[in-house]
Design a protein around this motif. Structure first.
Motif, PDB file in Angstrom:
ATOM      1  N   SER A   6       0.831  -1.209   0.000  1.00  0.00           N
ATOM      2  CA  SER A   6       0.000   0.000   0.000  1.00  0.00           C
ATOM      3  C   SER A   6       0.866   1.260   0.000  1.00  0.00           C
ATOM      4  N   VAL A   7       1.971   1.250   0.729  1.00  0.00           N
ATOM      5  CA  VAL A   7       2.890   2.396   0.705  1.00  0.00           C
ATOM      6  C   VAL A   7       3.493   2.551  -0.689  1.00  0.00           C
ATOM      7  N   LYS A  18       0.816   4.069  -3.064  1.00  0.00           N
ATOM      8  CA  LYS A  18       0.621   5.494  -2.827  1.00  0.00           C
ATOM      9  C   LYS A  18       1.767   6.305  -3.422  1.00  0.00           C
ATOM     10  N   THR A  19       2.982   5.825  -3.242  1.00  0.00           N
ATOM     11  CA  THR A  19       4.147   6.504  -3.811  1.00  0.00           C
ATOM     12  C   THR A  19       4.086   6.495  -5.329  1.00  0.00           C
ATOM     13  N   TYR A  33       1.380   6.340  -7.265  1.00  0.00           N
ATOM     14  CA  TYR A  33       0.339   7.267  -7.724  1.00  0.00           C
ATOM     15  C   TYR A  33       0.782   8.718  -7.567  1.00  0.00           C
ATOM     16  N   ALA A  34       1.484   9.037  -6.484  1.00  0.00           N
ATOM     17  CA  ALA A  34       1.968  10.407  -6.279  1.00  0.00           C
ATOM     18  C   ALA A  34       3.002  10.782  -7.343  1.00  0.00           C
ATOM     19  N   THR A  60      -4.313  14.386  -5.987  1.00  0.00           N
ATOM     20  CA  THR A  60      -3.131  14.251  -5.136  1.00  0.00           C
ATOM     21  C   THR A  60      -2.584  15.586  -4.663  1.00  0.00           C
TER      22      THR A  60
END
Length: 180
Positions: free
Chosen positions: A35-36, A39-40, A42-43, A156
């Motif tokens: 999950s981390v 998120k990274t 997608y950012a 974002t």
């Protein structure tokens, strides 16, 4: 047959429960790591796509203004109001338009949403300021436009900004007027 049933080979219930607990712990650690990582990802993707939209808009606006003539500015701000006999670059609903037509059009089938990805990416601000260059006798010798542009990703919060981008006008300014 009785010997086989009395044999102690195999796992006890406690050993089995410990193995299941360790497996659950490892699964939770992998899930957290994934999950981390997502998120990274997608950012970083949003940041890259924001920068790509900014570069595409800067190039498209430069292409529009490179051959500008008959430029009019808006009041005391000096921002570009119109060029080429009434054409106008406007910012509306987070997109840049040229005479009510999108500068970067949407994709025809709408699957990917075009340059703005169905409104996920938007232009937050845009200013274009024309400048006339003059010689010692105050005769116009050339002109250029200064572009300031900011693009953001709504989901974002990633943003990209182009400040003081100089776009040279290839049309020589008229000697009598002050517009390029």
């Amino acid at each position: 047959m009785k010997k086989k049933l009395n044999s102690c080979a195999g796992f006890s219930l406690v050993e089995m429960l410990c193995a299941v607990a360790v497996l659950m712990l490892l699964t939770m650690m992998v899930n957290t790591g994934l999950s981390v990582a997502m998120k990274t990802y997608y950012a970083l993707t949003a940041e890259a796509e924001t920068q790509l939209l900014l570069n595409s808009l800067t190039n498209a606006i430069a292409g529009e203004l490179r051959y500008a003539h008959e430029t009019k500015t808006a009041g005391s701000s000096g921002a570009l109001e119109s060029y080429n006999g009434g054409r106008a670059l406007t910012l509306k609903d987070g997109q840049v338009y040229v005479d009510d037509k999108e500068l970067l059009p949407k994709e025809k089938d709408g699957k990917w949403g075009g340059a703005y990805k169905n409104g996920e990416y938007q232009v937050k601000s845009m200013t274009i300021t024309p400048t006339i260059e003059t010689d010692d006798e105050n005769n116009p010798t050339g002109c250029y436009f200064t572009l300031n542009l900011e693009v953001v990703c709504k989901n974002t919060g990633a943003s990209a900004e182009a400040k003081d981008v100089v776009i040279r006008c290839l049309n020589p300014p008229k000697k009598e007027g002050t517009s390029p």
